[in-house]
Write a protein that holds these residues in place. Structure first.
Motif, PDB file in Angstrom:
ATOM      1  N   VAL A  88       0.836  -1.205   0.000  1.00  0.00           N
ATOM      2  CA  VAL A  88       0.000   0.000   0.000  1.00  0.00           C
ATOM      3  C   VAL A  88       0.871   1.256   0.000  1.00  0.00           C
ATOM      4  O   VAL A  88       0.595   2.232  -0.721  1.00  0.00           O
ATOM      5  N   LEU A  89       1.950   1.249   0.789  1.00  0.00           N
ATOM      6  CA  LEU A  89       2.860   2.392   0.831  1.00  0.00           C
ATOM      7  C   LEU A  89       3.496   2.630  -0.535  1.00  0.00           C
ATOM      8  O   LEU A  89       3.602   3.788  -0.983  1.00  0.00           O
ATOM      9  N   ALA A  90       3.913   1.563  -1.196  1.00  0.00           N
ATOM     10  CA  ALA A  90       4.518   1.706  -2.523  1.00  0.00           C
ATOM     11  C   ALA A  90       3.529   2.300  -3.516  1.00  0.00           C
ATOM     12  O   ALA A  90       3.885   3.173  -4.322  1.00  0.00           O
ATOM     13  N   VAL A  91       2.276   1.868  -3.460  1.00  0.00           N
ATOM     14  CA  VAL A  91       1.249   2.406  -4.364  1.00  0.00           C
ATOM     15  C   VAL A  91       0.985   3.880  -4.047  1.00  0.00           C
ATOM     16  O   VAL A  91       0.832   4.707  -4.957  1.00  0.00           O
ATOM     17  N   MET A  92       0.957   4.245  -2.755  1.00  0.00           N
ATOM     18  CA  MET A  92       0.733   5.635  -2.374  1.00  0.00           C
ATOM     19  C   MET A  92       1.845   6.535  -2.911  1.00  0.00           C
ATOM     20  O   MET A  92       1.586   7.630  -3.425  1.00  0.00           O
ATOM     21  N   LEU A  93       3.070   6.087  -2.802  1.00  0.00           N
ATOM     22  CA  LEU A  93       4.189   6.883  -3.319  1.00  0.00           C
ATOM     23  C   LEU A  93       4.136   6.984  -4.835  1.00  0.00           C
ATOM     24  O   LEU A  93       4.470   8.033  -5.411  1.00  0.00           O
ATOM     25  N   LEU A  94       3.708   5.919  -5.483  1.00  0.00           N
ATOM     26  CA  LEU A  94       3.603   5.938  -6.941  1.00  0.00           C
ATOM     27  C   LEU A  94       2.503   6.882  -7.403  1.00  0.00           C
ATOM     28  O   LEU A  94       2.681   7.640  -8.370  1.00  0.00           O
ATOM     29  N   VAL A  95       1.370   6.857  -6.709  1.00  0.00           N
ATOM     30  CA  VAL A  95       0.236   7.700  -7.096  1.00  0.00           C
ATOM     31  C   VAL A  95       0.541   9.172  -6.867  1.00  0.00           C
ATOM     32  O   VAL A  95       0.225  10.036  -7.704  1.00  0.00           O
ATOM     33  N   THR A  96       1.161   9.470  -5.729  1.00  0.00           N
ATOM     34  CA  THR A  96       1.397  10.871  -5.367  1.00  0.00           C
ATOM     35  C   THR A  96       2.694  11.418  -5.955  1.00  0.00           C
ATOM     36  O   THR A  96       2.891  12.641  -5.967  1.00  0.00           O
ATOM     37  N   GLY A  97       3.582  10.538  -6.412  1.00  0.00           N
ATOM     38  CA  GLY A  97       4.858  10.999  -6.943  1.00  0.00           C
ATOM     39  C   GLY A  97       5.829  11.476  -5.879  1.00  0.00           C
ATOM     40  O   GLY A  97       6.808  12.168  -6.188  1.00  0.00           O
ATOM     41  N   ARG A  98       5.597  11.118  -4.640  1.00  0.00           N
ATOM     42  CA  ARG A  98       6.466  11.523  -3.538  1.00  0.00           C
ATOM     43  C   ARG A  98       7.517  10.449  -3.270  1.00  0.00           C
ATOM     44  O   ARG A  98       7.401   9.296  -3.705  1.00  0.00           O
ATOM     45  N   SER A  99       8.541  10.835  -2.522  1.00  0.00           N
ATOM     46  CA  SER A  99       9.574   9.897  -2.102  1.00  0.00           C
ATOM     47  C   SER A  99       9.850  10.110  -0.619  1.00  0.00           C
ATOM     48  O   SER A  99       9.855  11.245  -0.134  1.00  0.00           O
ATOM     49  N   LEU A 100      10.052   9.009   0.101  1.00  0.00           N
ATOM     50  CA  LEU A 100      10.321   9.059   1.527  1.00  0.00           C
ATOM     51  C   LEU A 100      11.609   8.309   1.830  1.00  0.00           C
ATOM     52  O   LEU A 100      12.100   7.512   1.005  1.00  0.00           O
ATOM     53  N   ARG A 101      12.157   8.554   3.007  1.00  0.00           N
ATOM     54  CA  ARG A 101      13.352   7.829   3.465  1.00  0.00           C
ATOM     55  C   ARG A 101      12.894   6.501   4.076  1.00  0.00           C
ATOM     56  O   ARG A 101      12.234   6.495   5.116  1.00  0.00           O
ATOM     57  N   LEU A 102      13.252   5.421   3.430  1.00  0.00           N
ATOM     58  CA  LEU A 102      12.750   4.102   3.850  1.00  0.00           C
ATOM     59  C   LEU A 102      13.898   3.217   4.315  1.00  0.00           C
ATOM     60  O   LEU A 102      14.166   2.149   3.752  1.00  0.00           O
ATOM     61  N   ASP A 103      14.585   3.654   5.353  1.00  0.00           N
ATOM     62  CA  ASP A 103      15.642   2.843   5.949  1.00  0.00           C
ATOM     63  C   ASP A 103      15.000   1.740   6.782  1.00  0.00           C
ATOM     64  O   ASP A 103      14.376   2.016   7.815  1.00  0.00           O
ATOM     65  N   PRO A 104      15.118   0.468   6.373  1.00  0.00           N
ATOM     66  CA  PRO A 104      14.418  -0.606   7.101  1.00  0.00           C
ATOM     67  C   PRO A 104      14.891  -0.773   8.534  1.00  0.00           C
ATOM     68  O   PRO A 104      14.120  -1.189   9.396  1.00  0.00           O
ATOM     69  N   PHE A 105      16.168  -0.454   8.815  1.00  0.00           N
ATOM     70  CA  PHE A 105      16.691  -0.605  10.172  1.00  0.00           C
ATOM     71  C   PHE A 105      16.150   0.467  11.113  1.00  0.00           C
ATOM     72  O   PHE A 105      16.341   0.372  12.327  1.00  0.00           O
ATOM     73  N   THR A 106      15.497   1.464  10.566  1.00  0.00           N
ATOM     74  CA  THR A 106      14.857   2.494  11.376  1.00  0.00           C
ATOM     75  C   THR A 106      13.345   2.380  11.337  1.00  0.00           C
ATOM     76  O   THR A 106      12.675   2.399  12.376  1.00  0.00           O
ATOM     77  N   VAL A 107      12.786   2.227  10.137  1.00  0.00           N
ATOM     78  CA  VAL A 107      11.332   2.228   9.975  1.00  0.00           C
ATOM     79  C   VAL A 107      10.709   0.999  10.634  1.00  0.00           C
ATOM     80  O   VAL A 107       9.710   1.110  11.351  1.00  0.00           O
ATOM     81  N   VAL A 108      11.270  -0.179  10.392  1.00  0.00           N
ATOM     82  CA  VAL A 108      10.669  -1.413  10.918  1.00  0.00           C
ATOM     83  C   VAL A 108      10.655  -1.448  12.443  1.00  0.00           C
ATOM     84  O   VAL A 108       9.607  -1.731  13.050  1.00  0.00           O
ATOM     85  N   PRO A 109      11.772  -1.165  13.141  1.00  0.00           N
ATOM     86  CA  PRO A 109      11.704  -1.184  14.614  1.00  0.00           C
ATOM     87  C   PRO A 109      10.739  -0.153  15.190  1.00  0.00           C
ATOM     88  O   PRO A 109       9.998  -0.457  16.133  1.00  0.00           O
ATOM     89  N   ILE A 110      10.743   1.062  14.638  1.00  0.00           N
ATOM     90  CA  ILE A 110       9.845   2.091  15.175  1.00  0.00           C
ATOM     91  C   ILE A 110       8.392   1.714  14.938  1.00  0.00           C
ATOM     92  O   ILE A 110       7.548   1.823  15.840  1.00  0.00           O
ATOM     93  N   ALA A 111       8.080   1.258  13.718  1.00  0.00           N
ATOM     94  CA  ALA A 111       6.699   0.874  13.416  1.00  0.00           C
ATOM     95  C   ALA A 111       6.272  -0.324  14.259  1.00  0.00           C
ATOM     96  O   ALA A 111       5.147  -0.368  14.775  1.00  0.00           O
TER      97      ALA A 111
END
Length: 274
Positions: free
Chosen positions: A138-161
């Protein structure tokens, strides 16, 4: 041939060993994998619904708010990503307990050597792994639709989420305990899912006490990580301590509520009723 020769010899290693939590976790994860493989339409349907809901939010908001929506779009994407994870974690526990009550299989789980609470927790974790995968799509589709880019460091995003939605697992346990006692209250419990929007958007930096609420502090850190590119080890020790302590407290509290509710249901003799 003597009787001694006819009797099969049992070696010490051939005796059945008691099941451990490792075997339980492996069985639960394998069950969730089989459900995903055998019923892919259900998982795909959840992704489609989430994407359509975001599409209505994005395009409708752009028509109504215009530039105001564009300026806050990154925060909306991160918040919606965390909301999908939260709803999946909450429903994974509360709905699963409600289904066990409805099917009449709750007592069978409680009489196992593990008890129902550890089984429900591991089933929630297994569903959470699947929710992470679907929410990533869903996140990948949202970024594709909106044309935005985010910082997706898995070692940061996964533990925090993961730590953020641990508090939601605790809420799911508490909701499941209430379901065991009062049975058909699913409509009321589902209202809490919309409350997650308020928690995710809580003004943590302006109102510090909101850090004690579930999802609020984790949402703020996730915003900084995915939008500003802050790494996990760059957060202060107080922020990291709150990120761990608050979800742990809610998980323990929800687990305690569930245990008390099931004990009371046993005393009242309504554990197997529906």
């Amino acid at each position: 041939m003597s009787d001694a020769d006819a009797t099969p010899r049992r070696s010490a290693g051939s005796e059945p060993k008691p099941a451990t939590y490792y075997h339980l976790a492996r069985a639960v994860l394998y069950r969730e994998f089989l459900i995903f493989v055998r019923y892919p339409a259900n998982a795909i349907g959840g992704i489609v619904v989430a994407v359509l809901f975001f599409g209505m939010l994005f395009y409708g908001g752009r028509l109504l708010a215009g530039q105001a929506l564009t300026d806050s779009l990154d925060g909306i994407i991160v918040g919606y990503f965390l909301w999908t994870l939260s709803v999946g974690a909450y429903s994974a526990v509360s709905n699963d307990i409600g289904s066990e009550v409805q099917w009449g299989t709750l007592e069978r789980h409680i009489t196992t050597p593990f008890g129902f609470a550890p089984v429900a927790l591991l089933k929630g974790v297994a569903k959470l792994v699947r929710t992470f995968l679907t929410s990533a799509v869903v996140l990948a589709v949202m970024l594709l639709v909106t044309g935005r880019s985010l910082r997706l460091d898995p070692f940061t995003v996964v533990p925090i989420a993961a730590l953020s939605i641990t508090s939601v697992l605790g809420l799911g346990f508490a909701a499941g305990g209430v379901t065991v006692l009062y049975k058909r209250i699913g409509n009321w419990l589902n209202l809490l899912q919309f409350g997650f929007v308020v928690l995710i958007s809580a003004p943590v930096f302006d109102v510090p006490w909101t850090r004690a609420l579930p999802l609020a502090h984790g949402s703020a850190l996730l915003q900084r990580a995915m939008i500003d590119g802050v790494r996990l080890w760059q957060f202060g020790p107080v922020d990291l301590a709150i990120l761990v302590a608050v979800p742990a407290a809610y998980l323990f509290g929800g687990y305690l509520v569930f245990q008390m509710a099931t004990r009371r249901a046993r005393r009242l003799g309504v554990l197997g009723d529906y």
